[in-house]
Design a protein around this motif. Structure first.
Motif, PDB file in Angstrom:
ATOM      1  N   LEU A 296       0.836  -1.205   0.000  1.00 50.50           N
ATOM      2  CA  LEU A 296       0.000   0.000   0.000  1.00 50.50           C
ATOM      3  C   LEU A 296       0.871   1.255   0.000  1.00 50.50           C
ATOM      4  CD1 LEU A 296      -2.914  -0.854   2.445  1.00 50.50           C
ATOM      5  CD2 LEU A 296      -2.951  -0.706  -0.033  1.00 50.50           C
ATOM      6  N   ALA A 297       1.961   1.212   0.761  1.00 45.96           N
ATOM      7  CA  ALA A 297       2.843   2.377   0.809  1.00 45.96           C
ATOM      8  C   ALA A 297       3.452   2.626  -0.561  1.00 45.96           C
ATOM      9  CB  ALA A 297       3.938   2.165   1.846  1.00 45.96           C
ATOM     10  N   LEU A 298       3.851   1.542  -1.244  1.00 47.32           N
ATOM     11  CA  LEU A 298       4.418   1.709  -2.584  1.00 47.32           C
ATOM     12  C   LEU A 298       3.375   2.305  -3.526  1.00 47.32           C
ATOM     13  CD1 LEU A 298       6.489  -1.519  -3.168  1.00 47.32           C
ATOM     14  CD2 LEU A 298       7.306   0.787  -2.780  1.00 47.32           C
TER      15      LEU A 298
ATOM     16  N   PHE B 173       4.097  10.572   2.277  1.00 43.30           N
ATOM     17  CA  PHE B 173       3.633   9.755   3.393  1.00 43.30           C
ATOM     18  C   PHE B 173       3.823   8.278   3.085  1.00 43.30           C
ATOM     19  CE2 PHE B 173       1.334  13.550   4.889  1.00 43.30           C
ATOM     20  CZ  PHE B 173       1.783  13.529   6.177  1.00 43.30           C
ATOM     21  N   GLY B 174       3.716   7.928   1.814  1.00 43.31           N
ATOM     22  CA  GLY B 174       4.021   6.556   1.430  1.00 43.31           C
ATOM     23  C   GLY B 174       5.440   6.188   1.832  1.00 43.31           C
TER      24      GLY B 174
ATOM     25  N   ALA C 107      10.232   1.980  -5.115  1.00 36.31           N
ATOM     26  CA  ALA C 107      10.171   3.286  -4.461  1.00 36.31           C
ATOM     27  C   ALA C 107      11.144   4.259  -5.091  1.00 36.31           C
ATOM     28  CB  ALA C 107      10.456   3.132  -2.968  1.00 36.31           C
ATOM     29  N   THR C 108      12.293   3.730  -5.564  1.00 41.05           N
ATOM     30  CA  THR C 108      13.279   4.615  -6.173  1.00 41.05           C
ATOM     31  C   THR C 108      12.716   5.296  -7.408  1.00 41.05           C
ATOM     32  OG1 THR C 108      14.884   3.006  -5.420  1.00 41.05           O
ATOM     33  CG2 THR C 108      15.683   4.716  -6.874  1.00 41.05           C
ATOM     34  N   VAL C 109      11.817   4.603  -8.105  1.00 42.97           N
ATOM     35  CA  VAL C 109      11.194   5.238  -9.282  1.00 42.97           C
ATOM     36  C   VAL C 109      10.477   6.518  -8.867  1.00 42.97           C
ATOM     37  CG1 VAL C 109       9.493   4.915 -11.088  1.00 42.97           C
ATOM     38  CG2 VAL C 109      10.991   3.051 -10.456  1.00 42.97           C
TER      39      VAL C 109
END
Lengths: 523, 646, 99
Positions: free
Chosen positions: A305-307, A335-336, A437-439
């Protein structure tokens, strides 16, 4: 008995709120100064808390404990760990700037002779929010925390619904309708979250017999208090849901763009930089400490969900036409990252998440407040209404760019440190999640630079030709925050020093250890 | 002595801070301050250089740790510097060329009202670039890496009122960010593999890591290098970056910043040596870019874009050389340094020509300028001879060595790479001769200056009279002197470096060195190189020297047209990434409103509907309330009794 | 006499009162029916008190009387003001809960 410093830190803004509200109608300027003085005094006390806090000492320090509702085991119990200190400092730091930035946002209307006193109310509500947020960072009693968690909705509701952004494309009535929609949406979302949490709080009491975070955590660690797996999971979900609404996590995020778009820029900062932090803070403090097993159980879903939040928030930010909504979606993306860092369950991830809370507060404040100055000048929130501002108002454009660069985590500015720590921490445990996440950092660059290009560069639009540059008051708001961004970007050690021990405790709560480097593990 | 290292970075950083925060009162002498601080950095660099020469080859590296940057449990990043021979080479190149370009800019930007800010950005660039090459760990390197990206963004978009400049700046930053993903992931991989990302410890621990991991790290580093050094497939930003002022193109987009990728690969040589698969990819990327840039360079009529294509191609040479391993690292860096001299000189010459021609960039509207601008002609000409590898000049020494090393790779690969590098040398000779002929020889094809556009009214030109033919004139001293100095470098640097293999010995302790053994003799390769470049130059002469050059470009062959559009890479990006991205974000915005928000609002609405029905019960008739009360009580009592009964 | 009979009587009175509250419209009559129910409860309390042999039930009955008296005061006042404004004492007319 020693001086109750934590109570004082929260009581001072509360006192300020009462006094500000009591200022007579005609003296609205005095009310502003009063609010500013109280917020600065609170900052002083918060600094004292930070100084008195000993990073090498006990987990919770400056504790206070008094019986409150003895029959239900509810106590007025306060204490701070490093994470709490960092967030109290952030709150106390931002409020004076919020007040200063909103100096004219609630000036009484010359034409309409209203009986209510908008200026006094506006600043009193801001101070009331500050008091409750600070106290919620200090509370170590679950019930006390719950009360504050819910109570801060009331002043926020009035701040969003009562003092909207005057720059609105539609008619006045339309603006009022949108504003109350946003305020009600904010309230409903958070109330539903709060109700579910209330059920979980009661459930916790039934299982544990009291509300004290420290006692329950100790009992759990010592094995005196065991919970059935399912009970623990349900309680965890109850708590987490409320925090995820407040944080906000996809797909519970849709109240944030409305609220931030309709509120004035300083109130928007208050929402995203201060109040929402209570949600992520509570995940770290309550979810992980009270329900370590359930937290580990839920981690895969939460990481996903965070991603989604990170990528989704960033993509939507790219597609926005409204400056403030763009910043709101950017915040969802950030916030993610915070939630990802918390649930990566590594020291780097959690330290990074804590730093991220602080840094995101400062960087969003810069970006949003400068955007607010811009919007007030031109009277429009639409990106398309701007162009070439940097030629007319270079200082405004420059500060806006710095705020934007902080938002896209440029090294040298504070958010980079925290974002990289979150990424490293996540990568160490979940490499694929780290890469996805790096994207997000490319997308962040995209929405920030597109926003900057469309508003600040290009030929000067006729409507913006006469925009004045930043005034002294506005510069006084932005310059210290920028200085802080640079300082924490190059020398974050003071912050990491107080945060690190708290993270170590949390890591041991959830019985997790950092993955060892491949080379060492091989030996 | 090592305490001086921080000053290298601090001097230009101070300049940037003062110039950017100082406000208008610094307008009058801000540019001087910027230049002095850049020169200060060079002087400190020179002092450190001579100090370094005084020590033995293996004890030359200096280290300085300032403070802990990000101290977190299990994660340690310091602000710490490492000055070894490789860093030293870059420090001298960056601060040296940087200072020259500061001097040049004093004249070039004289009429720009925002000159102070321009110097502030230039100083910021120097600080970030020096940080990049001095860092002793990858995270700090990343700091400098993004810092130069920022400076590049600010300088490309310096004339922000031009939408094209603003777009180019944004594009450069974004494409670089894609590369930065690579650097981020590489650092993360190092952290999870070695527990550190400081150069020394990482290179020592390499044996403990699996080859797969090392390949992954190396490929990620290559991705980063591709972004910064404009290598295929992340090359598309460099041509657009020519929107920036010409001194910027010379310093950042020719001599220093774009070579950071080569630095990164060379610095990480130990990792690449242990990852042969990744090395092969490096070589392929270099070879492809070498040809790609050269082909693009042949078709461009914009003098700066032609030079940009050439930059891409030359960096392709360096990347190829670096991919060859210890045979090539030294020559990659050597070519990088000589390229820094002659390409900066060529760009400054181009700037000088533009300065004289009302900022015209189309070479078809030049012609016959050698009589009017003798100094520019001579310096540009020497740069030209150097870049095509004319025997004896700088480019010859470095490029020839790279071609030899390519052949020495051995086997079929060696032959293919050798052929590619030879072909590249021929094309280089072709397009550079074309630039030279179109600009300085032939007839005058000058056009009247276009009417001043409201949007572009602050061009840096001194005498911009709409509707008149340009009056070419030699540039002021502040501009010609740096060109002359760079021309000296273009002529003599190569020979100096090759004399007694001094450059090889200088760098060997850092990068290691192996002698390559090409399948054919070195003399044969050298001869072939010279022949190829003569052929290339000859074709160009036949096309552009003997026949008059048309003012409007002919339609050209399919390849020419594709090359003019950067071999369709931008069209591809536009269709796939820009359009696709727009559709994606738009549909997401719609979905967010209708679906995500809709589901939640739908829940709220159904609750509302339920409450509407419940509301009907509240009719206000006291007796119906009473009835429900009695009914409820009765039910409760009945329930209680029943439960008892059970 | 068997005290249980009193309980039957109380139940009967309560039912009459409840029925009256439900079916009559006149506020005064409804009011009297409420009183009837209260007194039915009182009777039951006293009967229980007798059955269990302690005074608790009687004490409660006194409380109920006091509360009933207070209720009469408030209730009659409402009915009177309702009658003044509407000239009717029907409870259904006051369904909007305001005068």
């Amino acid at each position: 008995m020693s001086f109750p410093l934590l109570t004082a830190t929260a009581a001072l803004p509360a006192l300020g709120a009462v006094l500000t509200a009591a200022v007579p109608a005609a003296r609205h300027t005095a009310a502003k100064w009063l609010a500013l003085v109280f917020s600065l005094a609170t900052l002083g006390l918060a600094a004292l808390v930070a100084v008195r806090f000993d990073p090498g000492g006990a987990r919770y320090q400056l504790t206070e404990s008094h019986a409150w509702i003895a029959d239900f085991g509810v106590r007025y119990e306060l204490g701070v760990d490093g994470i709490g200190v960092a967030l109290i400092a952030l709150t106390a730091l931002l409020i004076p700037f919020v007040i200063l930035a909103g100096w004219h946002d609630a000036d009484p209307d010359q034409q309409s002779n209203r009986r209510w006193r908008p200026t006094q109310g506006f600043f009193a509500l801001i101070l009331a929010v500050e008091a409750m947020v600070i106290l919620s960072f200090e509370a170590t009693d679950v019930f006390l925390f719950y009360i504050l968690f819910e109570a801060m909705l009331i002043p926020m509701y009035f701040l969003i619904g009562g003092f909207g952004d005057r720059a609105h494309s539609g008619s006045d009535e339309n603006a009022a309708a949108q504003r109350s929609y946003a305020a009600v949406k904010f309230l409903l979302y958070n109330l539903v979250g709060g109700l579910i949490m209330l059920a979980a709080v009661i459930g916790l009491y039934v299982v544990a017999g009291n509300f004290s975070l420290t006692e329950i955590a100790e009992a759990r660690a010592a094995g005196d208090l065991t919970m059935a797996t399912n009970t623990e999971r349900w309680l965890f979900l109850g708590f987490f849901f409320a925090f995820a609404v407040k944080a906000p996590l996809w797909p519970l995020h849709t109240w944030l763009p409305n609220a931030m778009g309709e509120a004035t820029a300083p109130v928007a900062v208050l929402i995203t930089a201060v109040v929402d932090k209570v949600g992520t803070f509570a995940m770290l403090r309550f979810c992980l400490q009270l329900f370590p097993e359930a937290s580990k159980w839920a981690t895969p879903v939460i990481v996903v969900l965070a991603l989604v939040s990170i990528i989704y928030g960033a993509l939507l930010a790219v597609g926005q036409r409204d400056i403030k909504r763009l910043v709101a979606y950017a915040s969802i993306s950030h916030f993610g990252f915070i939630i990802l860092g918390i649930f990566a369950m590594t020291s780097q991830g959690q330290s990074g998440a804590t730093l991220y809370m602080v840094n995101h507060g400062i960087s969003t404040a810069v970006l949003m407040l400068v955007a607010g100055f811009l919007i007030t000048r031109r009277g429009s929130r639409l990106i398309a209404d701007y162009g070439g501002v940097q030629k007319v108002a270079p200082i405004l454009a420059g500060t806006f760019l710095i705020g934007g660069l902080a938002t896209l985590s440029l090294p040298g500015l504070a958010p980079f440190v925290s974002e990289f720590l979150v990424l490293v921490g996540t990568f160490a445990r979940y490499p694929a999640a780290g890469i996805v996440a790096t994207v997000g950092i490319v997308l962040a660059a995209l929405y920030v630079l597109v926003l900057y290009q469309r508003t600040m560069t290009g030929p000067v639009k006729p409507e913006v030709r006469s925009l004045p540059d930043l005034k002294a008051r506005e510069l006084a708001v932005v310059a210290p925050l920028i200085a802080l961004l640079v300082l924490l970007g190059v020398f974050p050690k003071p912050l990491t020093e107080i945060v690190d021990p708290a993270v170590r405790h949390t890591m041991s709560d959830v019985q997790q250890q950092d993955p060892r480097p491949e080379v060492e593990a091989a030996k | 002595m090592e305490n001086l290292i921080a000053l290298l970075v601090a001097a230009p950083l101070l300049g940037a801070a003062v110039l950017l925060c100082g406000g208008r009162r610094l307008d009058r002498y801000g540019h001087l301050l910027g230049t002095v601080l850049a020169a200060a950095s060079f002087v400190i660099g020179a002092v450190l250089f001579f100090d370094m020469l005084g020590r033995g080859a293996e004890e030359r590296a200096l280290y300085q740790t300032l403070f802990a940057w990000v101290p977190v449990e299990g994660f340690q990043a310091n602000i710490a510097f490492q000055l070894d021979q490789l860093s030293m080479t870059f420090v001298l190149l960056i601060s040296g060329v940087g200072t020259l370009i500061h001097v040049y800019s004093i004249g070039y930007m004289e009429h720009d009202e925002r000159r102070r800010r321009f110097f502030g950005y230039l100083n910021l660039f120097l600080a970030a670039m020096l940080l990049l090459v001095l860092a002793d760990n990858y995270l700090l390197l990343y700091f400098g890496w993004e810092g130069v990206g920022l400076a590049s963004y600010l300088l490309i978009g310096f004339w922000q009122h031009k939408p094209s400049a603003a777009t180019a700046a944004k594009k450069a930053f974004l494409v670089n960010r894609v590369g930065d993903i690579g650097l981020s992931i590489a650092i993360m991989l190092m952290f999870t593999t070695f527990g550190t990302f400081t150069f020394g410890p990482v290179f020592q621990e390499l044996d403990g890591a699996g080859e797969g991991t090392l390949n992954a790290i190396a490929l990620m580093l290559l991705l980063a290098a591709c972004g910064k050094s404009a290598q295929v497939p992340l090359q598309s930003w460099l041509g657009d970056a020519m929107e920036g002022p010409t001194p910027v193109s010379a310093l950042i987009h020719a001599a220093t910043m774009v070579t950071a990728g080569v630095y990164l690969i060379t610095r990480s040589g130990a990792i690449f040596n242990a990852a042969p698969d990744a090395q092969l990819v490096v070589v392929v990327v270099g070879a492809v870019t070498l040809l790609f840039g050269a082909i693009v360079g042949c078709a461009k009529d914009d003098i700066k874009k032609a030079l940009a294509g050439s930059t891409m191609s030359q960096i392709g040479y360096m990347v190829l050389a670096a991919g060859l391993g210890p045979i090539g690292y030294v020559f990659a860096i050597m070519h990088l340094v000589t390229h820094g001299f002659f390409k900066a000189g060529l760009f400054l010459g181009a700037g000088s020509v533009m300065h004289a021609m009302n900022d015209e960039v189309d070479m078809r509207k030049y012609g016959g300028l050698r009589k009017y601008m003798p100094v520019t002609f001579v310096t540009f000409g020497l740069g030209y001879l150097a870049i095509i590898g004319f025997p004896g000049l700088s480019g010859f020494w470095s490029k020839d060595k790279i071609i030899e090393a390519a052949f020495a790779k051995g086997g079929a690969e060696g032959w293919i790479l050798g052929a590619v590098t030879l072909l590249g040398a021929g094309i280089t000779a072709y397009y550079m001769t074309r630039v030279m002929l179109m600009t300085f020889f032939g007839e005058k094809r000058w056009q009247p200056a276009p009417a001043a556009d409201a949007a572009t009214d602050v061009e840096p030109s001194a005498d911009h009279h709409p509707g008149e033919l340009p009056h070419p004139h030699e540039s002021p001293k502040s501009m010609t002197v740096p060109m002359i100095v760079l021309a000296f470098g273009s002529v003599f640097a190569g020979a100096l470096f090759s004399f007694n293999s001094s450059f090889v010995h200088w760098l060997e302790p850092v990068t290691r060195f192996e002698h390559g053994h090409p399948p054919v003799g070195a003399a044969v390769i050298t001869t072939a190189t010279v022949v190829v470049l003569l052929i290339g130059a000859g074709i160009a002469y036949a096309q552009y020297g003997r026949k008059p050059v048309p003012v409007t470009a002919p339609r050209g062959s399919l390849l020419t047209r594709a090359a003019r559009r950067d071999l369709l890479q931008d069209d591809f990006n536009h269709v796939v990434l820009v359009r696709g991205g727009e559709h994606l974000t738009r549909s997401l915005v719609y979905l967010d409103h209708s679906l995500v928000d809709g589901v939640v609002n739908g829940t709220a609405a159904s609750v509302g509907g339920l409450s509407g029905r419940l509301r009907k019960l509240q009719n206000g008739f006291a007796r119906s309330y009473a009835l429900s009360m009695f009914g409820g009580t009765a039910v409760l009592i009945a329930a209680t009794l029943l439960m008892r009964g059970v | 006499m068997n005290p249980v009979n009193y309980l039957y009587l109380a139940a009967l009175l309560f039912t009459i009162g409840a029925t009256g509250v439900l079916i009559r419209r006149n506020a005064i009559v409804v009011f009297m029916c409420v009183e009837l129910m209260l007194n039915a409860c009182n009777l039951a309390f006293v009967a229980f008190s007798r059955m269990h042999g302690n005074l608790d039930g009687q004490i409660i009955a006194f409380f109920t009387m006091v509360v009933a008296a207070a209720e009469v005061v408030v209730g009659l006042a409402i009915i009177v003001s309702l009658f003044r404004s509407r000239h009717s004492a029907s409870v259904d007319d006051a369904s909007l809960m305001k005068l």
